[in-house]
Design a protein around this motif. Sequence first.
Motif, PDB file in Angstrom:
ATOM      1  N   ASN A   1       1.011  -1.319   0.035  1.00  0.00           N
ATOM      2  CA  ASN A   1       0.158  -0.027  -0.121  1.00  0.00           C
ATOM      3  C   ASN A   1       0.807   1.194  -0.068  1.00  0.00           C
ATOM      4  OD1 ASN A   1      -2.876  -0.968   0.903  1.00  0.00           O
ATOM      5  ND2 ASN A   1      -1.443  -2.226   1.848  1.00  0.00           N
ATOM      6  N   ALA A   2       0.307   2.274  -0.259  1.00  0.00           N
ATOM      7  CA  ALA A   2       1.245   3.702  -0.454  1.00  0.00           C
ATOM      8  C   ALA A   2       2.549   3.286  -1.086  1.00  0.00           C
ATOM      9  CB  ALA A   2       1.649   3.971   1.085  1.00  0.00           C
TER      10      ALA A   2
ATOM     11  N   ASN B   1       4.195   0.464   1.953  1.00  0.00           N
ATOM     12  CA  ASN B   1       3.970   0.041   3.239  1.00  0.00           C
ATOM     13  C   ASN B   1       3.104  -1.280   2.966  1.00  0.00           C
ATOM     14  OD1 ASN B   1       5.009   2.486   3.802  1.00  0.00           O
ATOM     15  ND2 ASN B   1       2.932   3.586   4.663  1.00  0.00           N
TER      16      ASN B   1
ATOM     17  N   SER C   1      -0.966  -2.193   5.358  1.00  0.00           N
ATOM     18  CA  SER C   1      -1.983  -1.214   5.310  1.00  0.00           C
ATOM     19  C   SER C   1      -0.933   0.008   4.837  1.00  0.00           C
ATOM     20  CB  SER C   1      -2.416  -1.222   6.649  1.00  0.00           C
ATOM     21  OG  SER C   1      -1.370  -0.663   7.731  1.00  0.00           O
ATOM     22  N   VAL C   2      -1.814   1.231   4.841  1.00  0.00           N
ATOM     23  CA  VAL C   2      -0.961   2.415   4.440  1.00  0.00           C
ATOM     24  C   VAL C   2      -0.097   2.993   5.479  1.00  0.00           C
ATOM     25  CG1 VAL C   2      -2.845   3.300   2.698  1.00  0.00           C
ATOM     26  CG2 VAL C   2      -2.978   3.713   5.129  1.00  0.00           C
ATOM     27  N   ASN C   3      -0.469   2.347   6.891  1.00  0.00           N
ATOM     28  CA  ASN C   3       0.634   2.618   7.823  1.00  0.00           C
ATOM     29  C   ASN C   3       1.423   1.543   8.228  1.00  0.00           C
ATOM     30  OD1 ASN C   3      -0.558   5.336   8.297  1.00  0.00           O
ATOM     31  ND2 ASN C   3      -2.572   4.395   9.025  1.00  0.00           N
TER      32      ASN C   3
ATOM     33  N   LYS D   1       4.494  -1.753   8.180  1.00  0.00           N
ATOM     34  CA  LYS D   1       6.133  -1.578   7.828  1.00  0.00           C
ATOM     35  C   LYS D   1       6.375  -1.212   6.673  1.00  0.00           C
ATOM     36  CE  LYS D   1       9.742  -4.481   8.831  1.00  0.00           C
ATOM     37  NZ  LYS D   1      10.292  -5.573   9.017  1.00  0.00           N
ATOM     38  N   ARG D   2       7.299  -0.209   6.628  1.00  0.00           N
ATOM     39  CA  ARG D   2       7.994   0.293   5.488  1.00  0.00           C
ATOM     40  C   ARG D   2       8.658  -0.717   4.545  1.00  0.00           C
ATOM     41  NH1 ARG D   2       5.983   3.974   2.159  1.00  0.00           N
ATOM     42  NH2 ARG D   2       7.382   5.403   1.327  1.00  0.00           N
TER      43      ARG D   2
ATOM     44  N   PHE E   1      -2.167   7.314   0.842  1.00  0.00           N
ATOM     45  CA  PHE E   1      -2.589   8.112   2.129  1.00  0.00           C
ATOM     46  C   PHE E   1      -3.848   8.685   1.956  1.00  0.00           C
ATOM     47  CE2 PHE E   1       2.196   7.241   2.695  1.00  0.00           C
ATOM     48  CZ  PHE E   1       2.238   6.517   3.849  1.00  0.00           C
TER      49      PHE E   1
END
Length: 185
Positions: free
Chosen positions: A67-68, A88, A91-93, A95-96, A185
Amino acid sequence: MLLGFNLDKHCLKALRNTVLLSLFFSISATVSMAQSLETVPYVDLNRYVGKWYEIASFPQRFQKGCNATTAEYSLSNKGYVIVENRCNKDSVNGKRSYIKGKAFIVEHSGNAKLKVQFFWPFKGKYWIIDLADDYSYAVVAHPNRKYLWILSRTSDMDDALYQEITSRVEAMGFDKSKLKRTKQF
């Protein structure tokens, strides 16, 4: 005896060769047609470099859970393009995730065909098949039509523009029903 005609060994051999050649040319034409994908005529790499947001793509195993998703391109002083992909996970938040690679320009392609390498010695085809005049969006694909990415300079794309782009890629032989929008995001 074939179809009521008595054919000798030489005639059967000639007939067999004719059938095999016909099959070969038929298969070659199909493969050639599948590989014929037009790119944009020219890409100004100085305008193309920078950050791109993935708007949609054909889901790939190596991007599972992303995501993102973004791609950032910069020119190296050694003549290739530095590729930095980020996303990510889950989810958009989440782990990178990050991977860095190189893209090599294919000669005589107007900079529209590149070979991207993340793991030596493997390179993948990266063809720019649609590009806004102002470099606000790009569509990148592989000529086998199994890989497709719609990229934008912004994390969101106007739905009417998205529909125009997907109609064009469908006309190029891509199955637009396989496109999945990327959560940003």
